[in-house]
Design a protein around this motif. Sequence first.
Motif, PDB file in Angstrom:
ATOM      1  N   LEU A   1     -12.539  -1.881   8.493  1.00 23.27           N
ATOM      2  CA  LEU A   1     -12.163  -0.645   7.800  1.00 23.27           C
ATOM      3  C   LEU A   1     -11.420  -0.934   6.502  1.00 23.27           C
ATOM      4  N   CYS A   2     -10.589  -1.981   6.518  1.00 25.33           N
ATOM      5  CA  CYS A   2      -9.893  -2.445   5.307  1.00 25.33           C
ATOM      6  C   CYS A   2      -9.220  -1.296   4.574  1.00 25.33           C
ATOM      7  N   GLN A   3      -8.514  -0.451   5.309  1.00 28.11           N
ATOM      8  CA  GLN A   3      -7.867   0.721   4.725  1.00 28.11           C
ATOM      9  C   GLN A   3      -6.784   0.340   3.722  1.00 28.11           C
ATOM     10  N   TYR A   4      -6.066  -0.749   4.008  1.00 23.50           N
ATOM     11  CA  TYR A   4      -4.903  -1.083   3.189  1.00 23.50           C
ATOM     12  C   TYR A   4      -5.157  -2.264   2.277  1.00 23.50           C
ATOM     13  N   ASP A   5      -6.330  -2.339   1.662  1.00 28.91           N
ATOM     14  CA  ASP A   5      -6.628  -3.466   0.784  1.00 28.91           C
ATOM     15  C   ASP A   5      -6.022  -3.284  -0.577  1.00 28.91           C
TER      16      ASP A   5
ATOM     17  N   TYR B   1       0.856  -1.186   0.000  1.00 27.37           N
ATOM     18  CA  TYR B   1       0.000   0.000   0.000  1.00 27.37           C
ATOM     19  C   TYR B   1       0.890   1.234   0.000  1.00 27.37           C
ATOM     20  N   ILE B   2       0.599   2.192  -0.871  1.00 29.13           N
ATOM     21  CA  ILE B   2       1.368   3.432  -0.951  1.00 29.13           C
ATOM     22  C   ILE B   2       0.868   4.390   0.128  1.00 29.13           C
ATOM     23  N   LEU B   3       1.748   4.749   1.052  1.00 27.18           N
ATOM     24  CA  LEU B   3       1.353   5.574   2.189  1.00 27.18           C
ATOM     25  C   LEU B   3       1.246   7.055   1.844  1.00 27.18           C
ATOM     26  N   ASP B   4       1.960   7.500   0.810  1.00 26.44           N
ATOM     27  CA  ASP B   4       1.926   8.923   0.431  1.00 26.44           C
ATOM     28  C   ASP B   4       1.632   9.057  -1.063  1.00 26.44           C
ATOM     29  N   PRO B   5       0.447   8.641  -1.516  1.00 22.75           N
ATOM     30  CA  PRO B   5       0.142   8.631  -2.957  1.00 22.75           C
ATOM     31  C   PRO B   5       0.125  10.005  -3.607  1.00 22.75           C
ATOM     32  N   ASP B   6      -0.087  11.054  -2.834  1.00 27.70           N
ATOM     33  CA  ASP B   6      -0.201  12.396  -3.409  1.00 27.70           C
ATOM     34  C   ASP B   6       1.094  13.195  -3.326  1.00 27.70           C
ATOM     35  N   SER B   7       2.149  12.596  -2.826  1.00 21.34           N
ATOM     36  CA  SER B   7       3.416  13.306  -2.707  1.00 21.34           C
ATOM     37  C   SER B   7       4.062  13.495  -4.081  1.00 21.34           C
TER      38      SER B   7
ATOM     39  N   LEU C   1     -11.530  -5.401  20.526  1.00 23.45           N
ATOM     40  CA  LEU C   1     -12.167  -5.387  19.201  1.00 23.45           C
ATOM     41  C   LEU C   1     -11.399  -4.577  18.168  1.00 23.45           C
ATOM     42  N   TRP C   2     -10.191  -4.131  18.509  1.00 19.34           N
ATOM     43  CA  TRP C   2      -9.410  -3.350  17.541  1.00 19.34           C
ATOM     44  C   TRP C   2      -9.177  -4.135  16.250  1.00 19.34           C
ATOM     45  N   GLY C   3      -8.820  -5.402  16.373  1.00 21.12           N
ATOM     46  CA  GLY C   3      -8.540  -6.206  15.186  1.00 21.12           C
ATOM     47  C   GLY C   3      -9.748  -6.329  14.286  1.00 21.12           C
ATOM     48  N   ALA C   4     -10.913  -6.581  14.892  1.00 20.41           N
ATOM     49  CA  ALA C   4     -12.143  -6.702  14.109  1.00 20.41           C
ATOM     50  C   ALA C   4     -12.497  -5.382  13.437  1.00 20.41           C
ATOM     51  N   LEU C   5     -12.347  -4.282  14.176  1.00 23.32           N
ATOM     52  CA  LEU C   5     -12.657  -2.963  13.603  1.00 23.32           C
ATOM     53  C   LEU C   5     -11.693  -2.622  12.480  1.00 23.32           C
ATOM     54  N   GLY C   6     -10.403  -2.857  12.687  1.00 21.64           N
ATOM     55  CA  GLY C   6      -9.414  -2.565  11.654  1.00 21.64           C
ATOM     56  C   GLY C   6      -9.622  -3.381  10.402  1.00 21.64           C
ATOM     57  N   SER C   7     -10.029  -4.645  10.555  1.00 19.98           N
ATOM     58  CA  SER C   7     -10.306  -5.482   9.395  1.00 19.98           C
ATOM     59  C   SER C   7     -11.519  -4.962   8.638  1.00 19.98           C
TER      60      SER C   7
ATOM     61  N   TYR D   1     -11.427 -10.666   1.944  1.00 17.32           N
ATOM     62  CA  TYR D   1     -10.023 -10.280   2.051  1.00 17.32           C
ATOM     63  C   TYR D   1      -9.482 -10.841   3.358  1.00 17.32           C
ATOM     64  N   ILE D   2      -8.177 -10.935   3.445  1.00 12.84           N
ATOM     65  CA  ILE D   2      -7.497 -11.362   4.668  1.00 12.84           C
ATOM     66  C   ILE D   2      -6.418 -10.336   4.968  1.00 12.84           C
ATOM     67  N   THR D   3      -6.325  -9.923   6.214  1.00 16.30           N
ATOM     68  CA  THR D   3      -5.321  -8.940   6.577  1.00 16.30           C
ATOM     69  C   THR D   3      -4.543  -9.419   7.792  1.00 16.30           C
ATOM     70  N   LEU D   4      -3.519  -8.680   8.167  1.00 12.50           N
ATOM     71  CA  LEU D   4      -2.681  -8.996   9.314  1.00 12.50           C
ATOM     72  C   LEU D   4      -3.058  -8.099  10.484  1.00 12.50           C
ATOM     73  N   ASN D   5      -2.850  -8.580  11.687  1.00 12.52           N
ATOM     74  CA  ASN D   5      -3.253  -7.809  12.850  1.00 12.52           C
ATOM     75  C   ASN D   5      -2.567  -6.442  12.927  1.00 12.52           C
ATOM     76  N   PRO D   6      -1.249  -6.325  12.653  1.00  8.69           N
ATOM     77  CA  PRO D   6      -0.638  -4.991  12.674  1.00  8.69           C
ATOM     78  C   PRO D   6      -1.271  -4.038  11.658  1.00  8.69           C
ATOM     79  N   VAL D   7      -1.689  -4.582  10.513  1.00 10.90           N
ATOM     80  CA  VAL D   7      -2.352  -3.735   9.512  1.00 10.90           C
ATOM     81  C   VAL D   7      -3.713  -3.287  10.028  1.00 10.90           C
ATOM     82  N   ALA D   8      -4.422  -4.192  10.694  1.00 16.25           N
ATOM     83  CA  ALA D   8      -5.720  -3.827  11.265  1.00 16.25           C
ATOM     84  C   ALA D   8      -5.557  -2.722  12.304  1.00 16.25           C
ATOM     85  N   ILE D   9      -4.525  -2.834  13.136  1.00 11.99           N
ATOM     86  CA  ILE D   9      -4.250  -1.791  14.123  1.00 11.99           C
ATOM     87  C   ILE D   9      -3.954  -0.464  13.423  1.00 11.99           C
ATOM     88  N   ALA D  10      -3.128  -0.528  12.376  1.00  9.58           N
ATOM     89  CA  ALA D  10      -2.798   0.685  11.624  1.00  9.58           C
ATOM     90  C   ALA D  10      -4.037   1.289  10.980  1.00  9.58           C
ATOM     91  N   ASN D  11      -4.960   0.447  10.513  1.00 14.04           N
ATOM     92  CA  ASN D  11      -6.208   0.949   9.928  1.00 14.04           C
ATOM     93  C   ASN D  11      -6.982   1.807  10.921  1.00 14.04           C
TER      94      ASN D  11
END
Length: 267
Positions: free
Chosen positions: A263-267, A38-44, A255-261, A77-87
């Motif tokens: 949100l799926c910000q980094y799909d 996932y590109i963190l700074d797409p508008d840079s 419930l952070w993991g469930a909420l972050g998943s 989709y399947i994500t990782l727990n650190p990604v869910a936290i970041a979401n």
Amino acid sequence: IRCVTMPRLPIDDLRKSLAIEADKYFPFAQDQIYTDCYILDPDSPDKKMNVLVAASKKDIVDSRVKLLSSVGLQADYITLNPVAIANVIHTLGTEVLAAHKNSEGDSGLAVLHLGEGLSNLVIFSGRNPKFNRDVFIGSQDLVKRVSNALRISIPDAENLLGDPKDKLPEVWIACESSLMNLISEMRLSFDYFTTEYNAHIKTLVLTGSVTAVPGFVDYFAKNLDIKVETWNPFSGLKIADGVSKDELFKNANRLWGALGSALCQYD
């Protein structure tokens, strides 16, 4: 997951490049892992970009998919727990990030999720994750120590951690060595982050069910010498009718993991 700097590319080209060069970022053979980015700074306007890259062992993912298929479910989709936290922080954490800026104007924020088998530490630069580490100490380590120390069953130890009441001193004595090991690992990570990125961590947010144990937040604050708190990410959300707001808020830490998943910000 890792945060890396790469030449700016369209996301499709980036994924193809990552699939070929995954061994640069992960200590596994290419045919053993699934990767995504996932590109963190797409508008840079910079010629280089900050990229979140993630990988998971194929056998772990395939076993989860197989389990879901066996009960008639299909994963979107399947994500990782650190990604869910970041979401959660990336999408909902504007206020908590603003409240904890360090002297350099950065977020100065770290999140530690105490999971069942391991803990995930994610450190943020602004709204984006900058550093991630898994520490193989989790709530089950604490449960086993309580079980052994008080000579009670694993289920009883789990219940006692959730509501220790008059057994709180015994619970703390049982858990202290595991928690000190976890804190030692966190200090190493904080020192590395400070040296590598020249940025200081101001606040640690704790998540996970065991963080509700009385005195948990104060214990980490005392031993890490930084501000430590919990944060309810559901507090800024509109709760649907029929959902118990009190029950949801009571269980927010787990419930952070469930909420972050979701949100799926980094799909």
